[in-house]
Design a protein around this motif. Structure first.
Motif, PDB file in Angstrom:
ATOM      1  N   TYR A 370       4.427 -11.249   6.141  1.00 35.32           N
ATOM      2  CA  TYR A 370       3.566 -10.356   5.362  1.00 35.32           C
ATOM      3  C   TYR A 370       2.222 -10.064   6.028  1.00 35.32           C
ATOM      4  N   PRO A 371       1.516 -11.048   6.599  1.00 37.13           N
ATOM      5  CA  PRO A 371       0.237 -10.716   7.258  1.00 37.13           C
ATOM      6  C   PRO A 371       0.394  -9.643   8.338  1.00 37.13           C
ATOM      7  N   LEU A 372       1.487  -9.732   9.110  1.00 38.58           N
ATOM      8  CA  LEU A 372       1.726  -8.704  10.129  1.00 38.58           C
ATOM      9  C   LEU A 372       2.055  -7.355   9.487  1.00 38.58           C
ATOM     10  N   THR A 373       2.824  -7.390   8.403  1.00 38.27           N
ATOM     11  CA  THR A 373       3.151  -6.146   7.702  1.00 38.27           C
ATOM     12  C   THR A 373       1.892  -5.485   7.160  1.00 38.27           C
ATOM     13  N   LYS A 374       0.996  -6.284   6.623  1.00 36.05           N
ATOM     14  CA  LYS A 374      -0.254  -5.738   6.085  1.00 36.05           C
ATOM     15  C   LYS A 374      -1.093  -5.089   7.178  1.00 36.05           C
ATOM     16  N   VAL A 375      -1.215  -5.781   8.309  1.00 37.03           N
ATOM     17  CA  VAL A 375      -1.952  -5.206   9.444  1.00 37.03           C
ATOM     18  C   VAL A 375      -1.338  -3.885   9.871  1.00 37.03           C
ATOM     19  N   GLN A 376      -0.030  -3.849   9.879  1.00 35.27           N
ATOM     20  CA  GLN A 376       0.672  -2.652  10.327  1.00 35.27           C
ATOM     21  C   GLN A 376       0.368  -1.454   9.428  1.00 35.27           C
ATOM     22  N   TYR A 377       0.496  -1.627   8.118  1.00 39.97           N
ATOM     23  CA  TYR A 377       0.275  -0.511   7.207  1.00 39.97           C
ATOM     24  C   TYR A 377      -1.196  -0.114   7.141  1.00 39.97           C
ATOM     25  N   GLU A 378      -2.087  -1.083   7.207  1.00 40.47           N
ATOM     26  CA  GLU A 378      -3.510  -0.749   7.206  1.00 40.47           C
ATOM     27  C   GLU A 378      -3.882   0.026   8.466  1.00 40.47           C
ATOM     28  N   SER A 379      -3.306  -0.374   9.593  1.00 39.65           N
ATOM     29  CA  SER A 379      -3.582   0.336  10.836  1.00 39.65           C
ATOM     30  C   SER A 379      -3.085   1.773  10.764  1.00 39.65           C
ATOM     31  N   MET A 380      -1.883   1.970  10.197  1.00 38.92           N
ATOM     32  CA  MET A 380      -1.354   3.325  10.072  1.00 38.92           C
ATOM     33  C   MET A 380      -2.199   4.161   9.130  1.00 38.92           C
ATOM     34  N   ALA A 381      -2.701   3.545   8.045  1.00 43.69           N
ATOM     35  CA  ALA A 381      -3.557   4.281   7.111  1.00 43.69           C
ATOM     36  C   ALA A 381      -4.851   4.713   7.783  1.00 43.69           C
ATOM     37  N   LYS A 382      -5.430   3.837   8.584  1.00 45.48           N
ATOM     38  CA  LYS A 382      -6.663   4.193   9.308  1.00 45.48           C
ATOM     39  C   LYS A 382      -6.405   5.327  10.292  1.00 45.48           C
ATOM     40  N   MET A 383      -5.253   5.290  10.941  1.00 43.48           N
ATOM     41  CA  MET A 383      -4.916   6.360  11.871  1.00 43.48           C
ATOM     42  C   MET A 383      -4.774   7.693  11.136  1.00 43.48           C
ATOM     43  N   ARG A 384      -4.206   7.673   9.922  1.00 44.08           N
ATOM     44  CA  ARG A 384      -4.099   8.899   9.140  1.00 44.08           C
ATOM     45  C   ARG A 384      -5.477   9.443   8.769  1.00 44.08           C
ATOM     46  N   ASN A 385      -6.385   8.526   8.425  1.00 46.71           N
ATOM     47  CA  ASN A 385      -7.742   8.963   8.075  1.00 46.71           C
ATOM     48  C   ASN A 385      -8.472   9.547   9.273  1.00 46.71           C
ATOM     49  N   LEU A 386      -8.109   9.109  10.472  1.00 49.43           N
ATOM     50  CA  LEU A 386      -8.746   9.626  11.683  1.00 49.43           C
ATOM     51  C   LEU A 386      -8.138  10.939  12.162  1.00 49.43           C
ATOM     52  N   LYS A 387      -7.035  11.351  11.550  1.00 54.89           N
ATOM     53  CA  LYS A 387      -6.322  12.523  12.068  1.00 54.89           C
ATOM     54  C   LYS A 387      -7.201  13.769  12.189  1.00 54.89           C
ATOM     55  N   LEU A 525       9.724  -2.597   0.116  1.00 53.55           N
ATOM     56  CA  LEU A 525       9.231  -1.652  -0.882  1.00 53.55           C
ATOM     57  C   LEU A 525       8.133  -2.277  -1.734  1.00 53.55           C
ATOM     58  N   ALA A 526       8.382  -3.505  -2.183  1.00 55.61           N
ATOM     59  CA  ALA A 526       7.385  -4.194  -2.999  1.00 55.61           C
ATOM     60  C   ALA A 526       6.097  -4.434  -2.210  1.00 55.61           C
ATOM     61  N   GLN A 527       6.243  -4.828  -0.965  1.00 62.30           N
ATOM     62  CA  GLN A 527       5.062  -5.059  -0.135  1.00 62.30           C
ATOM     63  C   GLN A 527       4.294  -3.759   0.105  1.00 62.30           C
ATOM     64  N   MET A 528       5.023  -2.668   0.322  1.00 66.07           N
ATOM     65  CA  MET A 528       4.368  -1.372   0.526  1.00 66.07           C
ATOM     66  C   MET A 528       3.515  -0.995  -0.676  1.00 66.07           C
ATOM     67  N   LEU A 529       4.119  -1.073  -1.876  1.00 64.10           N
ATOM     68  CA  LEU A 529       3.394  -0.696  -3.088  1.00 64.10           C
ATOM     69  C   LEU A 529       2.132  -1.531  -3.254  1.00 64.10           C
ATOM     70  N   TYR A 530       2.248  -2.833  -2.976  1.00 60.72           N
ATOM     71  CA  TYR A 530       1.101  -3.725  -3.136  1.00 60.72           C
ATOM     72  C   TYR A 530       0.014  -3.419  -2.099  1.00 60.72           C
ATOM     73  N   ILE A 531       0.414  -3.237  -0.855  1.00 63.18           N
ATOM     74  CA  ILE A 531      -0.555  -2.969   0.215  1.00 63.18           C
ATOM     75  C   ILE A 531      -1.213  -1.607   0.016  1.00 63.18           C
ATOM     76  N   TYR A 532      -0.427  -0.591  -0.334  1.00 62.90           N
ATOM     77  CA  TYR A 532      -0.981   0.748  -0.521  1.00 62.90           C
ATOM     78  C   TYR A 532      -1.987   0.784  -1.669  1.00 62.90           C
ATOM     79  N   LYS A 533      -1.677   0.051  -2.730  1.00 63.98           N
ATOM     80  CA  LYS A 533      -2.600   0.018  -3.868  1.00 63.98           C
ATOM     81  C   LYS A 533      -3.946  -0.563  -3.455  1.00 63.98           C
TER      82      LYS A 533
END
Length: 545
Positions: A370-387, A525-533
């Motif tokens: 999970y810690p790696l999954t969280k880093v992964q999704y947060e990194s992708m979200a930051k990249m989207r914000n930088l687009k 899926l559950a991890q995505m919903l939690y991290i995205y929130k």
């Protein structure tokens, strides 16, 4: 930057292609080509070894009337021994059904029309009765049938033969509940001359037998061996046809492998043995020869080896010979797979259901990642914000690529964004998931193991295809949660149809593997919903702009 689902799909597609490719390599019929027999350091060549009845028709005709089959029954074996040579020519495993629910014992070794898989052993050398200059010895036994009595712990089957002043007893010792058999030669020199013999043991199997694995399962059928310097080596039938194996080692072992089962000869671990292979009459042979032994007049000696035939039980195999447990082949990720297998069996000991154990270990592995999954999704979200800023830089420096690179790196540094942050966690996780995949593929414990409801065999495909469909739905939901940053219409259509393609692909996969991937998707899926929130609370966009 693509989402986790895109990376996972690409990884699954790559692995699936490699497995399919390896299946074709391992199971495609190969032409049998003659090989030159190699001589060994003792002066006794492979040609001195007698193989099967097809290899000595004249000798067989001479002694056919005297030969007979001796049957042996224990709690784990139904076994047939040919009194000619004392060869094991049939071996069934009553604890393992050939087909679930039909009651037929699994036939590991057998002699059928056009196919032969037997275990042979004997004494060659100057005075050995199994030397090719002699007809195979026909042993005598007190009975034609032996059975392990109820409550008994051991069964001994002695075979007797006299040869040129040598009194020979070939003794098989079976132990209740064990798949390893002690095979001993008790030899007494009753002559007035020094006698010389050399023990050998090998397996013989027809190469092109028409038995193939499913295209969806990377099943290896062939030989393997281990030495004091290399614990485990595959030696496929096509390797045998190209070159004879010739390895000197202290101890060592040789084996014939198929998906969940193995047969192996383990010579004396304290002696200097020679491992060999040869191809003759369409049959592949892998075996071991011990050193030549001189027997003084009136002297008695004992030569001992171990024969194993049964499931790939890692604990039992590890106790028999160094490296024999590696016949449960996890590939180059064995150092990850073995601890995962231990964890899986430990969990099963508590839940007493292999399907539930698969769910539990998937929860544990995904939770640990999970810690790696969280880093992964947060990194992708930051990249989207930088687009928007990235698009601006690309427009500004579209004519000057040399300036664009440093400008991009400065932007990443300023915004504290790692452009590889979304990929590295997946790269780290993939070996773990692949290692777990191989645990499910190779573990005999899952063979015919029931789960619940309609799933009564985790090693077979879902009979109603429910799990593959559920897997496809879960994959589709993950795509909806993390839309791909793909602008090309063709690529968008390909990604849209990926869940359907993989659902069809998984129709033929063992249900245990599909269960693993389905549960993994649900957890993701559950991890995505939690991290995205959590990211949305920080003002980070979680969807494509």
């Amino acid at each position: 930057m693509e989402s986790q689902r895109s990376l996972l799909v690409i990884g699954l597609a790559l692995v699936s292609f490699l497995l399919w490719q390896q299946w074709n390599i391992d199971t495609a019929p190969k032409p049998v080509t003659p090989v030159t027999q190699n001589s060994d350091s003792t002066g006794s060549s492979s040609a001195d070894l007698q193989l099967t009845t097809a290899d000595a028709e004249q000798s067989v005709a001479t002694v056919a009337a005297a030969a007979r089959t001796i049957t042996v029954s224990t709690d784990v074996f139904n076994l047939r021994i040919d009194s000619r040579g004392g060869d094991i020519v049939g071996l069934e495993l009553p604890a393992f059904e050939l087909n679930k629910g039909e009651g037929d014992a699994y036939p590991l070794m057998r002699k059928l029309n056009g196919f032969e898989y037997v275990a042979q052993s004997g004494l060659i050398g100057r005075d050995g009765p199994d030397d090719s200059r002699n007809p195979r010895p026909v042993y005598t036994a007190e009975k034609s049938s032996y059975a392990l009595s109820s409550g008994a712990t051991e069964l001994v089957v002695p075979l007797l033969f006299n040869h040129n002043g040598l009194q020979i007893e070939k003794r098989f010792t079976f132990v209740a509940g064990q798949y390893d058999v002690r095979v001993e030669y008790f030899i007494k020199n009753q002559s007035t001359e020094v006698k010389t013999v050399q023990p050998y043991q090998h397996m013989v199997q027809t190469i092109d037998n028409g038995e193939g694995s499913s295209m969806m399962m990377p099943i290896y059928r062939g030989a393997a061996f281990g030495t004091s310097s290399e614990r485990y080596n595959k030696y496929a039938f096509d390797d045998m046809q190209e070159k004879n194996l010739l390895e000197a080692t202290t101890g060592g072992w040789v084996a014939m492998l198929e998906h969940y089962f193995v047969s192996a000869w383990v010579p004396d671990a304290q002696t200097d043995n020679q491992l060999y292979s040869l191809v003759r009459n369409g049959q592949g042979v892998i075996g071991a020869k011990g050193p030549a032994v001189n027997i003084e007049p009136g002297a008695e000696i004992t030569l001992t080896s171990t024969f194993y035939a049964g499931p790939k039980d890692q604990d039992s195999l590890a106790k028999i010979a160094n490296g024999l447990d590696l016949t449960v082949d996890y590939g180059f990720l064995w150092f990850i797979s073995q601890p995962l297998f231990w964890l899986l069996t430990t969990i099963q000991g508590f839940v007493v259901n292999w399907g539930v154990a698969i769910i539990c270990i998937t929860l544990i592995v995904k939770g640990a990642m999970y810690p790696l999954t969280k880093v992964q999704y947060e990194s992708m979200a930051k990249m989207r914000n930088l687009k928007p800023k990235i698009d601006e830089l690309q427009a500004r420096y579209k004519e000057d690529r040399q300036k664009m690179g440093p400008a991009m790196m400065e932007l990443y540094r300023k915004e504290k964004v790692n452009p590889m942050g979304g990929c590295l966690p997946m790269i780290i996780q993939m070996p773990i998931f692949l290692a777990l995949y191989w645990v499910f593929v190779e573990s005999v414990e899952l063979r015919h193991a029931p789960f619940m409801l309609w799933i009564n065999d985790l090693s077979a495909q879902d009979p109603y295809y429910v799990l593959p469909v559920l897997f496809g739905l879960s994959m589709f939901l993950m795509q909806k949660l993390t839309p791909m940053q793909v602008t090309d219409p063709m690529q968008q259509k390909i990604m849209m149809w990926m869940p359907v393609a993989f659902s069809v692909f998984f129709l033929w996969f063992p249900s245990g593997l599909v269960l693993y991937w389905f549960v993994s998707n649900l957890i993701s899926l559950a991890q995505m919903l939690y991290i995205y929130k959590g990211m949305e609370k920080k003002g980070l966009h979680t969807k494509k702009a």
